[in-house]
Design an enzyme around this catalytic site. Sequence first.
Site, PDB file in Angstrom:
ATOM      1  CG  ASP A 688      -2.013   0.930   1.154  1.00 34.99           C
ATOM      2  OD1 ASP A 688      -2.729   0.900   0.129  1.00 34.99           O
ATOM      3  OD2 ASP A 688      -2.150   1.765   2.075  1.00 34.99           O
ATOM      4  CE  LYS A 692      -1.543   5.212   1.205  1.00 37.40           C
ATOM      5  NZ  LYS A 692      -1.661   5.251   2.659  1.00 37.40           N
TER       6      LYS A 692
END
Length: 830
Positions: A688, A692
């Site tokens: 995750d 980003k």
Amino acid sequence: MPAADAPAPPPAAVPCRAHKFGGSSLADAGRIAHVARLLQDAPEPQQVVVASAMAGVTDALIALADAARSGGEWAPALEALHARHRAAADSLLGPSHPLHAWLDAQFAELGELLRAVGLLREPGRAALERIHGLGEVLSSRLLQAHLQAFGADYAWLDARSVLQVRHGELGAIVDWDASRARLAAWRQAHSQPRVVATGFVAAGPDGLPTVLGRNGSDYSGAIFAVLFEAAELHIWTDVDGVLSADPRVVPEAVPLAAMSYREACELAYFGAKVIHPQTMTPAIARDLPILIRNTFNPGFPGTRIDARGDASGPVKGLTLNEQLALVSLEGAGLIGVPGTAERMFAALHRAGVSVVMISQGSSEHSICAVVRAPDAQAAQAALREAFARELACGQVQGVEALAGISVLAAVGDGMAGTPGVAAQLFGALARARVNIRAIAQGASERNISVAIAAADGARALRAAHAAFWLSPQTIALAVIGPGKVGAALLDQIQEALPRLRREANVDLRLRALAGSRRMWTFAHGDGADWRARMDPAQARATDLPALARHLLDSHLPHAVIVDCSASDAVAAHYADWLAAGIHVITPNKQAGAGPLARYRAIRAAQARSGARFRYEATVGAGLPVISTLRDLLDTGDQLLAVDGLFSGTLAWLFNRHDGRTPFSELVRQAHALGYTEPDPRDDLSGTDVARKLVILAREAGLPLSLEDVTVESLVPEALRSADRDGFMAALEAMDAPMQARLETARAQGGVLRYVAHLDADGRAGVALRILPADHAFAHLRLTDNCVQFTTRRYHANPLIVQGPGAGPEVTAAGVFSDLLRLCAALGARL
Ligand code: ADP
Ligand code: ASP
Ligand code: MG
């Protein structure tokens, strides 16, 4: 009609007023009685009241004449019309009033006329017009008899015996001298100060009945106002005055307090059906003020039309003229040749085609005219004939006729000399995905007209209306994924909406909601609480292309899809939606960090259509991370490095990890507090965070993919393939390695943090690192995220964006702020 009881504004002392009532004001006995009360209450001693036919009656009479002419059946329709008038007379005058006999005689005569038309099959204009004009004869007589029955002395004036006109090319022309003389004669026998007159009808030079053209009663109103030397003409209709646009297309249209004759002429000519354009001619000549008023809201002042008007705003109103066609003449041989336009218009004139709008580019390569759709064939044929020689030798390449055209016009005296009005109009149309086919602006600068596809008409009118602040910017909204973030967003929007409407001129209409399996589409975008609208009985299977079509069908100028899912399958639709002009806003990282080819397709679709793709909430939830990076780059700064803590979950875990509580226990606590994904490995794996970083890298123009990021996963090898429960049961396996890492860090006087790093060459990695105890990342609280931009300008001391970076409320707020930025770009006052 409760509004009828509202007090009227104090009237000026005026000896004579003219009042014209449209068909909608006289539709049945109840309305006629209401009009009668209104007239009796009016203070002026002298009145001339001009009546239209009861609503729909002129259409019915025209249909009767057409049926008779074509040998069809007309008797039942005639009887229905008779019955309607008989019922009105019954209710207004009682069953035994002498007017019944008169009515029967009128209908008997009408029957005779229709029979004659049926026999002749080719009746003259006079016979037809005599039929068409009967509605006004009947309605005015009913009104007058009703007034009389209540003791108000009103004379009845049959305009066929007073008003004399002849028909010119521009419509009926009044013979004022003859009409004045006849009125004087009529006055000998009818001296009452108050008079009810028939609208629409008159006598031709031959003395036979004729009519003034469809909607001609407004014209009658102005003519009788002049003949009776009235000080004002009040045109009573069913809306509060001239509105800024046709209320049937733009429900938010607002009534205009005042306008000049010129503005009214432009608006009326270009399709604002509330007033007939010809009405203005006699009024202008005598400087007669016209007031457009609402029979059903007589307390409202309505719109005043006079020579002065009022100077507010550049654009007063917008009109949409429909059922038109674009005829164009094109050819290299036209360049620099004088007289082409003249020949073109002469040919159209000979063919009896009236031209609504003309446009020619300065290259003179083509010239086009907008004509009424039924005239398109004739216009094309006339031009082909007129330019036959040039067509034969190739100087003119073609004469095209394109059907399905509407003309949108913006009208206002204030446009003259005000720069930017055209830009505002064209910009609004472009943002609403409306293609402009031709443009015309008169030298008076009071009117800018654009020819557009008829299918775009309503959307264009609404977009333009909003662009000039005449109504809120209306945006059709669909939300996909009403989970935690989606629900928080919908709540936030619902709460903010009244303020946004009031202060920012934005109206968001929720037109669709979709989960992974079920979706709801709504015909009207406003209404009940969004949760209440998710009625299981109304749900249908989720079909995202159908959802997009529903959004685009709404005629609202702008459409936006907010994807609050985390689904890759939804992200796969973005490029199509953007290409179709639908804006996309999302906290879903799949598109921003997914396959590079798909990301590029999304960007390309966006660039082509101009639709926006915004995803601020993908990094740092509500924190302004992407917008900060954009601002840095757009102002010419250069990115050297990005460092940060991008995971609220991992930040929390390492803030708490002090060796006293086992790491596994902290993961369990975080899980219970809802700080982790349902499967904590989604956080612990580092993917995750890596996503980003990819999003930020791409925003900075680096062609990075997830595979290019070196990722240190905190999930022990042995636990990666277990199911979720198996993983949660075996969490203790993480304790010893994490304890060892912690001790190493402490030995160096540092702290452990899971950090992301990107440099200007595109080297990217996410890993658990030892940071000095005085590092900015060492002192964050709870689930805080922190993003540090090192740039050419922020070199020695990087720019830091820091704060809570997770949770439905703040993520939803990030999405909402994207939505508001979009609204601002679309013209909202934010
Ligand atoms: P009447 O029967 O009173 O003559 P019309 O139907 O001829 O009424 O005209 C009134 C209607 O015109 C309104 O009900 C409205 O729907 C329509 N209309 C179209 N454009 C406008 C506008 N710009 N302002 C007001 N009304 C408009
Ligand atoms: N009754 C006529 C029409 O419908 C005239 C009018 O109402 O203005 O055209
Ligand atoms: Mg009308």
